[in-house]
Design a protein around this motif. Structure first.
Motif, PDB file in Angstrom:
ATOM      1  N   PRO C 240      30.306   2.604 -11.964  1.00 49.00           N
ATOM      2  CA  PRO C 240      30.115   3.063 -10.792  1.00 49.00           C
ATOM      3  C   PRO C 240      29.592   4.487 -10.619  1.00 49.00           C
ATOM      4  N   GLU C 241      30.083   5.179 -11.409  1.00 50.76           N
ATOM      5  CA  GLU C 241      29.888   6.597 -11.302  1.00 50.76           C
ATOM      6  C   GLU C 241      28.231   6.837 -11.299  1.00 50.76           C
ATOM      7  N   ASP C 242      27.655   6.366 -12.445  1.00 55.70           N
ATOM      8  CA  ASP C 242      26.327   6.312 -12.853  1.00 55.70           C
ATOM      9  C   ASP C 242      25.578   5.839 -11.586  1.00 55.70           C
ATOM     10  N   VAL C 243      25.907   4.548 -11.119  1.00 54.70           N
ATOM     11  CA  VAL C 243      25.062   3.932 -10.340  1.00 54.70           C
ATOM     12  C   VAL C 243      25.127   4.446  -8.889  1.00 54.70           C
ATOM     13  N   LEU C 244      26.252   4.736  -8.469  1.00 55.65           N
ATOM     14  CA  LEU C 244      26.503   5.571  -7.070  1.00 55.65           C
ATOM     15  C   LEU C 244      25.651   6.916  -7.130  1.00 55.65           C
ATOM     16  N   LYS C 245      25.662   7.361  -8.478  1.00 54.22           N
ATOM     17  CA  LYS C 245      24.971   8.923  -8.261  1.00 54.22           C
ATOM     18  C   LYS C 245      23.533   8.659  -7.960  1.00 54.22           C
TER      19      LYS C 245
END
Lengths: 313, 280, 253
Positions: C240-245
């Motif tokens: 989630p962190e990577d994609v949301l970024k």
């Protein structure tokens, strides 16, 4: 007594034989035994044999013109004349009465065209033609009962299409007959059907027991005698052979009951165990009951008369 | 799982007129007609196959003249078929093609093996008989002979199909269209048949009445576990009642699949047209 | 995590439509999707509208028939089936037992109340009626459906209520795979909270979830992985962190 009547009926046919005196030679020369010609008898007998072989099945037959109007016992008469033999003794009743006009006429016709004796007591008779009743006396293997039938089709009330009727009988599909009994019970609280009560014969065909009362139905079941039903207008013959099951259609929880009026008894012979009919007295404002079977009633009246005389002496 | 069917139709065909197989060449969806110019015959249905499992409802959808009612009538036995097989699990465990039965045995299937609910209640009911009497006909045909039990069972069925018991002894001819349809359902379910055919069961009813009857049918199908074939031109009916369906056009099945798939992803041009029209 | 221990595995999944009513036009919705979901994993699908998120859910559920590729599902009994190859009847059966599908809208239901609808859903999953009813009660309470409405025909309820009924029905007995298509879009904050909570619980009980949410916040909260879709393809598959970024930076379009 036979010849004058017959000459009266068939006067035109016999006019050419003016020299005949009405003795048996008249019949031998001009008329066949039992009025019908042998070919007609054979055809009717074949229909009867089929009817006996397939109990309850309505066998079509070529109903003849008879010297009685169709609907006045012509079907029964044809059966009687087709099976009557020189050793028979004939009894004819109408509504249980040997003296009814119709009964008298039919009896005279049979007797005059065959020369056989007649009787009113079942005990002395072998061939009993009837409309509306079975005699109260027990019948046995000596007897053949011939019933005059106005409407042979038990399903007539629920279906009019002849092809559909034939199908229903062929497939023993009697659900709609049951529905009519169901609706009768729902509407009236009881099954009101009185005469001509539908019965299942030999667990296969439903017949119209027209037009005998319920009272007589149990006596068709596993009877000692042969019953032949003839409908002249509708051209159908059917039969209940001896020792055949005849079960009135009725629900398991609605027992079949015969007519019974509590307290009623015959005004003439005091019987309370026969089929009684109500007579309206015109002079007094009340009705009374008498036996439907007049012959039975007469004999029992004589019996009770003689026994009461015996008591007095 | 695929062998667990209650009703199986194999290559059912019905040709009106001379059953000349050349009629197949110039009829069908591609030809845009069911009437053969070659032979003059009408190919009302051809090569129709499907099966229905217990508790499953299969839809047959198409416009009028597509052959869907022909298929239903051929299965029901109301109409003869030209070719094919109809199998019921309850008849010789499905080994018997009921089309080969004699007419009498065939009709007898309608007592307890297969029920039909027609669009016109007059086809499935006797209007001059009471609601209870109509159900009694089905029950007595199946051998019921106890008046009290017949009454009780008829009342139970009418209650289940939401017919007021106060009307049990009224002639069906005095009933409204929606009420007649409910009585027809009660009669059809009387002997707990394993298979039921419903032919446009709500067509012709007022919208609000139709919705109520539709609800009832859906509940009954779920509760009884009967295998159902629902014939309709109406996607709303098919969507409400069935999980799978076949689309018919000019006497042939052009597409079959899960009902929601057919509605959302129809493949055949005719299906797309049909869905497009329904969605418009 | 054992890579072979998937619940769902889509391989080369493609879907195209031929629109016969519009000149036979050809539309490609999915182009070779590969995706795997493991037990207890919550995968959120992200991407702009038209990217193919709903199409993917529908292809898995077979509301759309995939044009090519495979959809392997691990059944309750441990068997693997390719959902693109099973019969319609089998698919209907797996839908009832193994797959939950909660769409944005309540499917046309007859005049039934919420309790009845949810109970029936449980029965179709193989629960006995009493157990299903108890579970339905728990679920409806949890989703704050007013008890007074339990026997009111669902057709007259509000959009938010219908959506919660839908969710309750889709989750009454834990399926192997739960497909969610904007299941909380019509809910107010309180009810949304309860719904997300329920979904989170299922994941923790081992259900594999594939979800489409209309807001990033829900994704952030529930997703263990996010798949970013674009033009019918997987653009990015990551934490989630990577994609949301990436999403926060703005997806190049």
């Amino acid at each position: 007594m036979n010849t004058p009547l017959l000459q009266e009926i068939l006067g035109n046919a016999s006019r050419t034989d003016t020299n005949l005196d009405g003795s048996s030679s008249f019949k031998a020369q001009t008329l066949n035994f039992g009025l019908l010609d042998e070919y007609s008898k054979r055809e009717i007998r074949r229909a009867i044999l089929t009817a006996v072989a397939v109990p309850g099945y309505q066998v079509p037959f070529g109903s003849r013109e008879m010297p009685v109007a169709r609907g006045w016992g012509s079907g029964g008469l044809q059966i009687s004349l087709a099976i009557v033999g020189p050793d028979d003794v004939v009894k004819v009743i109408d509504q249980g009465d040997d003296e009814g006009v119709n009964a008298v006429n039919l009896r005279r016709l049979i007797v005059s065209s065959t020369g056989i004796p007649e009787s009113t007591t079942p005990e002395d008779s072998t061939l009993i033609q009837t409309r509306h009743r079975i005699p109260e006396d027990p019948l046995d293997a000596r007897h053949t009962l011939v019933l005059q039938v106005p409407v042979p089709e038990p399903l007539r009330g629920v279906e009019r299409d002849m092809r559909e009727l034939a199908r229903m009988h062929a497939e023993a599909d009697y659900a709609r007959m049951w529905v009519s009994l169901y609706e009768d019970k729902v509407r009236n609280g009881v099954i009101t059907r009185t005469t001509g009560y539908p019965c299942l014969v030999n667990s296969r065909y439903v017949i119209a027991t027209t037009p005998i009362p319920r009272w007589d139905i149990p006596r068709l079941h596993q009877s000692e005698f042969l019953s032949l039903f003839g409908a002249g207008r509708e051209k159908r013959i059917y039969a209940v052979p001896p020792h055949t099951d005849v079960e009135p259609l009725t629900f398991e929880d609605v027992p079949f009951e015969v007519e019974k009026t509590p307290g009623a008894k015959c005004r003439n012979c005091a019987s309370n165990n026969t089929f009684l009919v109500e007579v309206l007295a015109t002079d007094v404002r009340q009705s009374y009951w008498v036996c439907s079977d007049s012959d039975w009633c007469r004999r029992h009246r004589e019996l009770s008369d003689s026994s009461s005389q015996g008591l007095m002496t | 799982m695929s062998t667990n069917w209650a009703l199986k139709i194999e290559s059912l065909g019905k040709i009106h007129g001379i059953p000349d197989l050349r009629s197949l060449e110039d009829t069908g969806p591609e030809k845009g007609t069911a009437k053969s110019a070659l032979t003059g015959s009408i190919v009302a249905a051809w090569d129709v196959s499907f099966e229905v499992a217990p508790g499953e409802a299969l839809g047959v959808i198409g416009e009028s003249g597509s052959g869907k009612s022909t298929v239903m009538r051929c299965i029901a036995g109301d109409q003869g078929s030209t070719t094919g097989a109809v199998r019921l699990r309850t008849v010789h465990d499905g080994h018997m093609n009921v089309l080969d039965l004699d007419p009498s045995s065939r009709r007898h299937l309608r007592v307890a093996d297969l029920s039909v609910v027609y669009q016109d209640p007059a086809e499935g009911l006797r209007l001059n008989v009471t609601a209870g009497g109509n159900i009694a006909e089905a029950l007595t045909a199946a051998g019921w002979r106890h008046f009290g039990r017949i009454r009780d069972r008829a009342a139970e069925l009418l209650d289940r199909t939401e017919v007021p018991l106060s009307r049990m002894d009224d002639l069906v001819g005095t009933f409204s269209g929606g009420m007649r349809q409910r009585v027809q359902l009660a009669k059809a379910l009387a002997n707990e048949p394993p298979v039921i055919l419903l032919d446009e069961p709500t067509t012709g009813l007022d919208a609000s009445i139709a919705a109520g009857v539709l609800d009832l049918i859906r509940n009954l199908l779920e509760e009884t576990g009967v295998a159902a074939v629902v014939v309709s031109h109406d996607f709303a009916v098919i969507e409400m009642l069935t999980t799978r369906c076949v689309v018919m056009n000019h006497g042939r099945i052009v597409e079959s699949g899960l009902t929601d798939r057919l509605l959302e992803d129809p493949h055949h041009p005719y299906s797309q047209k049909l869905v497009g029209a329904a969605r418009a | 995590m054992n890579p072979n221990n998937f619940i769902l595995s889509c391989q080369g999944l493609s879907k195209s439509f031929t629109l016969h009513t519009i000149d036979g036009r050809h539309v490609e919705a999915l182009r070779g999707i590969d995706i795997e979901i493991h037990p207890g994993e919550h995968v959120a699908l992200a991407g702009s509208s038209g990217a193919g998120k709903s199409s993917l859910l529908k292809c898995i559920y077979r509301t759309y028939e995939p044009t090519s590729g495979s959809v392997f599902l691990r059944l309750r009994n441990g068997e693997n089936v390719d959902l693109t190859q099973v019969s319609d009847q089998e698919m209907a059966f797996y839908r009832g037992r193994d797959i939950g599908y909660v769409s944005q809208f309540l499917r046309a239901e007859p005049r039934r109340g919420p309790l009845d609808i949810v109970t029936r859903a449980g029965v179709s999953r193989g629960m006995d009626r009493e157990t299903a009813r108890e579970a339905a009660v728990v679920s409806l309470r949890r989703l704050n459906i007013d008890e007074k409405l339990w026997d009111v025909h669902a057709s007259v309820l509000s959009g938010g209520e219908k959506q919660r009924i839908n969710l309750a029905a889709g989750t009454i007995s834990a399926p192997q795979l739960l497909l969610l298509d904007e299941p909380v879009s019509a809910l107010d904050p309180n009810n949304r909270e309860a719904a997300l909570d329920l979904i989170g619980d299922l994941t923790s009980h081992g259900v594999a979830v594939l979800a489409v949410f209309h807001d990033l916040e829900a994704m952030e909260r529930l997703a263990s992985r996010i798949v970013l879709m674009r033009n019918g393809q997987v653009e990015m598959n990551g934490t989630p962190e990577d994609v949301l970024k990436v999403l926060a930076e703005g997806v190049p379009s």
